[in-house]
Structures are given as structure tokens and as C-alpha cells.
Design an enzyme around this catalytic site. Structure first.
Site, mmCIF file in Angstrom:
data_model
loop_
_atom_site.group_PDB
_atom_site.id
_atom_site.type_symbol
_atom_site.label_atom_id
_atom_site.label_comp_id
_atom_site.label_asym_id
_atom_site.label_seq_id
_atom_site.Cartn_x
_atom_site.Cartn_y
_atom_site.Cartn_z
ATOM 1 N N HIS A 157 5.089 -0.680 -20.042
ATOM 2 C CA HIS A 157 5.800 -1.932 -20.348
ATOM 3 C C HIS A 157 5.520 -3.055 -19.351
ATOM 4 O O HIS A 157 5.490 -4.211 -19.731
ATOM 5 C CB HIS A 157 7.314 -1.680 -20.374
ATOM 6 C CG HIS A 157 7.762 -0.917 -21.585
ATOM 7 N ND1 HIS A 157 9.082 -0.841 -21.978
ATOM 8 C CD2 HIS A 157 7.073 -0.176 -22.489
ATOM 9 C CE1 HIS A 157 9.186 -0.105 -23.081
ATOM 10 N NE2 HIS A 157 7.974 0.333 -23.402
ATOM 11 N N ARG A 180 5.811 -11.007 -21.924
ATOM 12 C CA ARG A 180 6.820 -11.040 -20.865
ATOM 13 C C ARG A 180 6.183 -11.088 -19.470
ATOM 14 O O ARG A 180 6.687 -11.781 -18.565
ATOM 15 C CB ARG A 180 7.740 -9.812 -20.991
ATOM 16 C CG ARG A 180 8.591 -9.922 -22.258
ATOM 17 C CD ARG A 180 9.152 -8.610 -22.739
ATOM 18 N NE ARG A 180 9.817 -8.800 -24.022
ATOM 19 C CZ ARG A 180 10.164 -7.787 -24.829
ATOM 20 N NH1 ARG A 180 9.876 -6.544 -24.502
ATOM 21 N NH2 ARG A 180 10.761 -8.031 -25.970
ATOM 22 N N ASP A 236 3.823 3.156 5.813
ATOM 23 C CA ASP A 236 4.237 2.961 7.206
ATOM 24 C C ASP A 236 4.469 4.331 7.852
ATOM 25 O O ASP A 236 4.156 5.377 7.261
ATOM 26 C CB ASP A 236 5.458 2.029 7.299
ATOM 27 C CG ASP A 236 6.751 2.678 6.798
ATOM 28 O OD1 ASP A 236 6.714 3.836 6.321
ATOM 29 O OD2 ASP A 236 7.803 2.016 6.868
ATOM 30 N N HIS A 237 5.047 4.309 9.063
ATOM 31 C CA HIS A 237 5.223 5.538 9.834
ATOM 32 C C HIS A 237 6.152 6.545 9.147
ATOM 33 O O HIS A 237 6.054 7.743 9.409
ATOM 34 C CB HIS A 237 5.797 5.192 11.215
ATOM 35 C CG HIS A 237 7.102 4.457 11.130
ATOM 36 N ND1 HIS A 237 7.166 3.117 10.826
ATOM 37 C CD2 HIS A 237 8.383 4.879 11.269
ATOM 38 C CE1 HIS A 237 8.435 2.744 10.800
ATOM 39 N NE2 HIS A 237 9.193 3.787 11.056
ATOM 40 N N HIS A 276 4.981 -6.894 -24.474
ATOM 41 C CA HIS A 276 5.067 -6.675 -23.027
ATOM 42 C C HIS A 276 4.137 -7.629 -22.277
ATOM 43 O O HIS A 276 4.464 -8.090 -21.187
ATOM 44 C CB HIS A 276 4.747 -5.222 -22.697
ATOM 45 C CG HIS A 276 5.656 -4.259 -23.392
ATOM 46 N ND1 HIS A 276 7.012 -4.246 -23.182
ATOM 47 C CD2 HIS A 276 5.398 -3.305 -24.330
ATOM 48 C CE1 HIS A 276 7.564 -3.302 -23.948
ATOM 49 N NE2 HIS A 276 6.605 -2.726 -24.651
ATOM 50 N N CYS A 304 6.824 3.985 1.739
ATOM 51 C CA CYS A 304 7.518 3.795 3.025
ATOM 52 C C CYS A 304 8.726 4.729 2.990
ATOM 53 O O CYS A 304 8.698 5.735 2.274
ATOM 54 C CB CYS A 304 7.866 2.329 3.275
ATOM 55 S SG CYS A 304 9.031 1.579 2.127
ATOM 56 N N THR A 348 11.779 4.228 1.768
ATOM 57 C CA THR A 348 12.409 4.152 0.447
ATOM 58 C C THR A 348 11.460 3.695 -0.660
ATOM 59 O O THR A 348 11.789 3.809 -1.841
ATOM 60 C CB THR A 348 13.554 3.124 0.479
ATOM 61 O OG1 THR A 348 12.997 1.855 0.850
ATOM 62 C CG2 THR A 348 14.637 3.518 1.461
ATOM 63 N N GLY A 349 10.348 3.080 -0.295
ATOM 64 C CA GLY A 349 9.446 2.439 -1.258
ATOM 65 C C GLY A 349 9.828 0.995 -1.519
ATOM 66 O O GLY A 349 9.070 0.243 -2.134
ATOM 67 N N VAL A 350 11.008 0.595 -1.015
ATOM 68 C CA VAL A 350 11.519 -0.733 -1.355
ATOM 69 C C VAL A 350 10.889 -1.837 -0.501
ATOM 70 O O VAL A 350 10.331 -2.802 -1.015
ATOM 71 C CB VAL A 350 13.061 -0.767 -1.245
ATOM 72 C CG1 VAL A 350 13.586 -2.180 -1.432
ATOM 73 C CG2 VAL A 350 13.677 0.166 -2.273
HETATM 74 C C1 RB5 Z 1 11.433 2.336 8.350
HETATM 75 O O1 RB5 Z 1 12.403 2.893 9.160
HETATM 76 C C2 RB5 Z 1 12.009 1.991 6.991
HETATM 77 O O2 RB5 Z 1 12.896 0.914 7.104
HETATM 78 C C3 RB5 Z 1 10.910 1.684 5.996
HETATM 79 O O3 RB5 Z 1 10.057 2.786 5.910
HETATM 80 C C4 RB5 Z 1 11.353 1.392 4.568
HETATM 81 O O4 RB5 Z 1 12.243 2.362 4.099
HETATM 82 C C5 RB5 Z 1 11.808 0.024 4.300
HETATM 83 O O5 RB5 Z 1 12.107 -0.345 3.153
#
Ligand code: RB5
Length: 141
Positions: free
Chosen positions: A98, A136, A8-9, A133, A65, A67-69
Site C-alpha cells: 500500500h 496517495r 546504531d549501537h 495507493h 535502532c 525501537t526503529g523509530v
Molecule cells: C539509543 O539508546 C536509542 O535511543 C535508539 O537506538 C533508538 O531507539 C531511537 O529511536
């Protein structure tokens, strides 16, 4: 290998650096991410890369992104996708060995450029160990 990349941005600069780095390692990279800094919605890019991986159009994927989350949560909604967030090198090889992760994710606001390169290289060079692995992973599927 043929590798999908998406972002993303929050991660455009790091994506461009990682794309060039992965190409320098001899891989083909398919860019599904945004290439500018305009605010956008990470689920779209998680889905694009997740679909390419699940359909077997690429060998694996890289998602970035803030955080990657968020982007990994989006990709993990797609059947057959195992996207793993990594912020360190130890996790980067273990998610392949794994978990047979087929997408690696990380945060542009969390890891620096050199660590991101190390994470990607480590993941790409690691091998799935199979055996217990695989059992699982079958349970998850
Ligand atoms: C964007 O501001 C931010 O929320 C996104 O890049 C990401 O961290 C979401 O998990």
C-alpha cells in the site's frame, strides 16, 4: 536486489544477523551502519541509508535502532524516502503493498531475531499494488 542496511549501537548484533540472512536469500547488502557497540547517533545512519535509497544506489533499505523509530524519522526527512517501522509480519507486507515503503525499520529492543527475519523476508517478497495507493503516495510527495 541491492539493499542498504544501517543501524546504531543498539542494533549491531541484530544488524549483523540480518545482513547475513539477507545475503543468504541471494541479495547484495551494503552496510552503512556501525559495527560496534559504542554509543553513536542514529540520525547519521538513517541519513546514510536514506541518501543511498533516494539516489537510487540501492533498491531499498533496512534500518535498525533500539525501537526503529528514531532512525526512521531521520530517514524520512530525505525527499523520496518512505521508511516504515514494522514490528509484525502483517505490517511488513502492507507497507510495501500500500505505501511502497522503500525502507523498512524495526527495533532491536522490540523484535526478536526470528521475527525480524520474517519481517524482512515478507517485506522483500511483497509487491506494490499501485492504483489508488500510487495516487496517495503522489499526494504525500
Ligand atoms: C539509543 O539508546 C536509542 O535511543 C535508539 O537506538 C533508538 O531507539 C531511537 O529511536
Amino acid at each position: 536486489m541491492k539493499i542498504a542496511i544501517g543501524n546504531d549501537h543498539a542494533a549491531t548484533e541484530l544488524k549483523l544477523i540480518i545482513k547475513e540472512y539477507v545475503e543468504s536469500l541471494g541479495h547484495e547488502v551494503v552496510n552503512f551502519g556501525t559495527d560496534d557497540n559504542e554509543s553513536c547517533d542514529y540520525p547519521l545512519y538513517g541519513k546514510k541509508v536514506g541518501d543511498a535509497v533516494a539516489r537510487g544506489e540501492v533498491d531499498c533499505g533496512i534500518l535498525i535502532c533500539g525501537t526503529g523509530v528514531g532512525i526512521s524519522i531521520a530517514a524520512n526527512k530525505i525527499k523520496g524516502v518512505r521508511a516504515a517501522v514494522c514490528s509484525d509480519v502483517a505490517t511488513a507486507h502492507l507497507v510495501k503493498e500500500h505505501n511502497n515503503a522503500n525502507i523498512i525499520a524495526f527495533g532491536a529492543r522490540i523484535v526478536g531475531v526470528e521475527l525480524a527475519k520474517d519481517i524482512v523476508k515478507t517485506y522483500l517478497e511483497a509487491e506494490f499494488e499501485g492504483g489508488r495507493h500510487q495516487r496517495r503516495i503522489d499526494m504525500i510527495e
